[in-house]
Design a protein around this motif. Structure first.
Motif, PDB file in Angstrom:
ATOM      1  N   LYS A  44       0.813  -1.220   0.000  1.00  0.00           N
ATOM      2  CA  LYS A  44       0.000   0.000   0.000  1.00  0.00           C
ATOM      3  C   LYS A  44       0.845   1.268   0.000  1.00  0.00           C
ATOM      4  O   LYS A  44       0.632   2.172  -0.795  1.00  0.00           O
ATOM      5  CB  LYS A  44      -0.919   0.025   1.243  1.00  0.00           C
ATOM      6  CG  LYS A  44      -1.919  -1.104   1.293  1.00  0.00           C
ATOM      7  CD  LYS A  44      -2.759  -1.061   2.558  1.00  0.00           C
ATOM      8  CE  LYS A  44      -1.974  -1.327   3.829  1.00  0.00           C
ATOM      9  NZ  LYS A  44      -1.356  -2.657   3.902  1.00  0.00           N
ATOM     10  N   THR A  45       1.811   1.328   0.924  1.00  0.00           N
ATOM     11  CA  THR A  45       2.616   2.544   1.049  1.00  0.00           C
ATOM     12  C   THR A  45       3.422   2.788  -0.226  1.00  0.00           C
ATOM     13  O   THR A  45       3.519   3.918  -0.714  1.00  0.00           O
ATOM     14  CB  THR A  45       3.541   2.430   2.283  1.00  0.00           C
ATOM     15  OG1 THR A  45       2.734   2.110   3.414  1.00  0.00           O
ATOM     16  CG2 THR A  45       4.273   3.718   2.543  1.00  0.00           C
ATOM     17  N   VAL A  46       3.948   1.728  -0.792  1.00  0.00           N
ATOM     18  CA  VAL A  46       4.723   1.858  -2.029  1.00  0.00           C
ATOM     19  C   VAL A  46       3.802   2.298  -3.172  1.00  0.00           C
ATOM     20  O   VAL A  46       4.152   3.170  -3.976  1.00  0.00           O
ATOM     21  CB  VAL A  46       5.420   0.513  -2.374  1.00  0.00           C
ATOM     22  CG1 VAL A  46       6.050   0.557  -3.751  1.00  0.00           C
ATOM     23  CG2 VAL A  46       6.471   0.178  -1.312  1.00  0.00           C
ATOM     24  N   SER A 106       7.212  -0.915   7.693  1.00  0.00           N
ATOM     25  CA  SER A 106       5.798  -1.217   7.914  1.00  0.00           C
ATOM     26  C   SER A 106       5.120   0.009   8.505  1.00  0.00           C
ATOM     27  O   SER A 106       5.676   0.660   9.377  1.00  0.00           O
ATOM     28  CB  SER A 106       5.653  -2.358   8.917  1.00  0.00           C
ATOM     29  OG  SER A 106       5.870  -3.570   8.288  1.00  0.00           O
ATOM     30  N   THR A 107       3.925   0.272   8.030  1.00  0.00           N
ATOM     31  CA  THR A 107       3.192   1.442   8.505  1.00  0.00           C
ATOM     32  C   THR A 107       2.664   1.179   9.915  1.00  0.00           C
ATOM     33  O   THR A 107       2.116   0.118  10.184  1.00  0.00           O
ATOM     34  CB  THR A 107       2.037   1.722   7.534  1.00  0.00           C
ATOM     35  OG1 THR A 107       2.601   1.839   6.225  1.00  0.00           O
ATOM     36  CG2 THR A 107       1.286   2.979   7.890  1.00  0.00           C
ATOM     37  N   ARG A 108       2.859   2.173  10.799  1.00  0.00           N
ATOM     38  CA  ARG A 108       2.462   1.972  12.197  1.00  0.00           C
ATOM     39  C   ARG A 108       1.231   2.769  12.584  1.00  0.00           C
ATOM     40  O   ARG A 108       0.640   2.553  13.630  1.00  0.00           O
ATOM     41  CB  ARG A 108       3.613   2.337  13.137  1.00  0.00           C
ATOM     42  CG  ARG A 108       4.893   1.674  12.738  1.00  0.00           C
ATOM     43  CD  ARG A 108       5.960   1.743  13.798  1.00  0.00           C
ATOM     44  NE  ARG A 108       6.597   0.443  13.887  1.00  0.00           N
ATOM     45  CZ  ARG A 108       6.286  -0.504  14.753  1.00  0.00           C
ATOM     46  NH1 ARG A 108       5.356  -0.291  15.652  1.00  0.00           N
ATOM     47  NH2 ARG A 108       6.906  -1.654  14.749  1.00  0.00           N
ATOM     48  N   VAL A 139      -5.696   7.455   1.929  1.00  0.00           N
ATOM     49  CA  VAL A 139      -5.344   7.167   3.316  1.00  0.00           C
ATOM     50  C   VAL A 139      -4.439   5.938   3.357  1.00  0.00           C
ATOM     51  O   VAL A 139      -4.660   4.970   2.641  1.00  0.00           O
ATOM     52  CB  VAL A 139      -6.622   6.912   4.146  1.00  0.00           C
ATOM     53  CG1 VAL A 139      -6.287   6.418   5.538  1.00  0.00           C
ATOM     54  CG2 VAL A 139      -7.445   8.187   4.232  1.00  0.00           C
ATOM     55  N   ASP A 140      -3.400   6.013   4.163  1.00  0.00           N
ATOM     56  CA  ASP A 140      -2.510   4.867   4.366  1.00  0.00           C
ATOM     57  C   ASP A 140      -2.649   4.411   5.819  1.00  0.00           C
ATOM     58  O   ASP A 140      -2.827   5.241   6.710  1.00  0.00           O
ATOM     59  CB  ASP A 140      -1.061   5.271   4.086  1.00  0.00           C
ATOM     60  CG  ASP A 140      -0.139   4.051   4.002  1.00  0.00           C
ATOM     61  OD1 ASP A 140      -0.615   2.968   3.635  1.00  0.00           O
ATOM     62  OD2 ASP A 140       1.073   4.195   4.288  1.00  0.00           O
ATOM     63  N   TYR A 141      -2.587   3.123   6.055  1.00  0.00           N
ATOM     64  CA  TYR A 141      -2.740   2.604   7.421  1.00  0.00           C
ATOM     65  C   TYR A 141      -2.079   1.234   7.477  1.00  0.00           C
ATOM     66  O   TYR A 141      -1.799   0.629   6.443  1.00  0.00           O
ATOM     67  CB  TYR A 141      -4.237   2.498   7.777  1.00  0.00           C
ATOM     68  CG  TYR A 141      -4.966   1.596   6.825  1.00  0.00           C
ATOM     69  CD1 TYR A 141      -5.487   2.091   5.633  1.00  0.00           C
ATOM     70  CD2 TYR A 141      -5.052   0.235   7.072  1.00  0.00           C
ATOM     71  CE1 TYR A 141      -6.089   1.246   4.725  1.00  0.00           C
ATOM     72  CE2 TYR A 141      -5.648  -0.611   6.158  1.00  0.00           C
ATOM     73  CZ  TYR A 141      -6.167  -0.095   4.995  1.00  0.00           C
ATOM     74  OH  TYR A 141      -6.740  -0.948   4.080  1.00  0.00           O
TER      75      TYR A 141
HETATM   76 MG   LIG Z   1       2.457   0.563   4.684  1.00  0.00          MG
END
Ligand SMILES: [Mg+2]
Ligand SMILES: Nc1nc2c(ncn2[C@@H]2O[C@H](COP(=O)(O)OP(=O)(O)OP(=O)(O)O)[C@@H](O)[C@H]2O)c(=O)[nH]1
Length: 492
Positions: A44-46, A106-108, A139-141
């Protein structure tokens, strides 16, 4: 089983109000709320970083019609609408990806970003009102949190029953032995005991972590905050665990059972519902990212488990009239892209096979949410293309290979890489018919489904601008196709 009442008037009212405010704002300032959904490590973040970077820097997006035809005049980041949510660390992610060739951590916690496009409408009528302007809010999570949504439809008994049954099956029975062993010694009707609750929560968390480990790569692992607590680290809201063999009826007052039940309900009310209400209930469009290759690489159980987790999660998008979440959803998601990520791990000849596997993974879920007719697009993509393709001759035959820089510590045939040296690998073939993989899964046989597959983690690619004045853009595979499906119609 009767589903518990999920919502009270306050929840409904809050969401209705949110949506009303959104709609009013939308008239003045057209906005798409794009949900980038995926289990942990799905990409997701990438995906968000590369999408935004390609839009901002005029990347190669031939399948994104508005960009191809030169109708987008300006793209910029703008202050996000929700002040209470931290901003997505776009610049930092890009600095790491492009500058240092490092993937994000990793997204925190949750974060948000707004990107605004000025465009000229394609139609003459539209041009009268131009220039058009569309904002996309993303939105990122942490992916783990997604697994909490299905809990909204389960009371403590149902949650306990499902979780314990799953924990007793297959490879999980080995990983859960210590936790279930400790639980078996307890009487749920015994007086509540903080030390016992703590110990059970601890053992249960260890079981979830073991399932998630790289060697297992299992997916169905709620509650999500046990794996990624965010700001709830050490909080009593996380000090509960499912209990096996709960008798019918109500928990006796003051019992361990009552205490666990209360905490489970508090977790739903104070953790899961706000996340669902503030994020999910307001989405217009969804892209579901799936790391299918990792599951295939880990074997039959991982693939089956991925299918289960996706089914549970997708049921929350569009619950239909009978669904337990329908009262919470006032806005309907009308378009969903389901994408297998990291397609750059395979030669393009295999992309249709990856697509077929992805389609098969979500087939049941899509049917269940009533979107099998239209509105769902399946594809294989790479947000960041870390490899390029080549052919090598071996014993007179030409082999399609991919070339990239394996991450430090990756090994191929006993050789360990240092993170600097490039190499060519033959990634192998996915079966043309994914059913073969699922049939293998259904026999209960474990181990790699396609032992000939060769997956290595690559570093992000080296990127060089072609000239001084040229901006550099992140290479990708079919990111533009996803973009076209997700927002193309809003730029018509
Ligand atoms: Mg992430
Ligand atoms: N080769 C390649 N690897 C990718 C790509 N996208 C993601 N990855 C790999 O997948 C890992 C996870 O990607 P993220 O974007 O951090 O995943 P996420 O969904 O945000 O994960 P959480 O934050 O843990 O929920 C990265 O560290 C990369 O190793 C891609 O397009 N190509």
């Amino acid at each position: 089983m009767v589903l518990p009442t999920l919502t009270n008037l306050a929840d409904d009212a809050l969401i209705a109000l949110d949506n009303l405010t959104d709609r009013a704002a939308n008239l003045v300032h057209p906005t798409v709320r794009l949900g980038v959904t995926g289990l942990s490590r799905a990409g997701k973040t990438v995906f968000i970083s590369s999408l935004v970077h390609n839009l901002l820097n005029g990347g190669r997006l031939p399948l994104f019609e508005a960009a191809r035809s030169g109708r987008i005049s300006r793209v910029r980041l703008e202050p996000q609408p929700d002040d209470a949510v931290p901003r997505f660390q776009y610049e930092e992610h890009i600095r790491a990806l492009v500058g240092e060739r490092l993937w994000p951590d990793s997204t925190r916690a949750i974060s948000q970003l707004r990107i605004t496009l000025d465009y000229e409408s394609a139609s003459g009528w539209g041009r009268l009102w131009s220039p058009g302007r569309l904002s996309v809010d993303v939105v990122d999570y942490p992916g783990e949190w997604l697994l909490d949504l299905p809990l909204l439809g389960q009371d403590f008994s149902a949650f306990s029953q499902t979780t314990v049954a799953l924990a007793r099956s297959g490879v999980r029975s080995l990983l859960s032995a210590e936790w279930l062993g400790a639980t078996a010694l307890l009487d749920p009707r015994a007086p509540a005991d903080e030390a016992a609750a703590r110990r059970l929560a601890d053992l249960f968390t260890r079981y979830l972590k073991a399932c998630k480990s790289d060697e297992r790569s299992l997916s169905t692992l709620p509650p999500g905050r046990f794996l990624m607590p965010g700001d709830l680290e050490g909080s009593p809201a996380l000090t509960f665990a499912p209990l096996p063999n709960l008798p019918d009826g109500n928990a006796p007052k003051g019992s361990l059972w009552a205490m666990m039940e209360r905490r489970y309900e508090a977790y739903k009310t104070h953790v899961v519902k706000p996340f669902f209400r503030e994020h999910f209930a307001r989405l217009d469009r969804q892209i579901v990212l799936i790391d299918a290759l990792q599951a295939v690489n880990r074997g039959a159980e991982a693939v089956r488990d991925l299918e289960r987790a996706l089914g549970d999660v997708m049921a929350c998008f569009r619950p239909g009239t009978t669904g337990f979440l329908s009262s919470l959803l006032t806005r309907r998601i009308d378009r969903v892209v389901v994408a297998a990520t990291k397609a750059d791990h395979l030669h393009h000849e295999n992309h249709p096979h990856l697509e077929a596997l992805t389609r098969r993974l979500v087939e049941r879920a899509v049917k269940r949410i009533g979107m099998s007719g239209a509105g769902v697009e399946v594809m294989a993509l790479a947000s960041v293309r870390a490899t390029r393709e080549a052919t090598v001759k071996q014993d007179g035959t030409e082999l399609p290979v991919i070339v990239g820089t394996p991450m430090a510590g990756e090994t191929i045939d006993g050789e360990t890489f240092d993170g600097n040296r490039k190499t060519a690998i033959f990634p192998g073939d996915l079966p043309a018919d994914p059913q073969a993989l699922f049939e293998a899964a259904e026999t209960g046989a474990d181990g790699p489904l396609a032992p000939t597959l060769n997956f290595v983690r690559f570093r992000p690619p080296e990127m060089q601008a072609a000239g001084e004045e040229l901006k550099l853009s992140i290479p990708h595979i079919r990111l533009d196709r996803a973009l076209q499906y997700l927002i193309g119609d809003r730029l018509a």
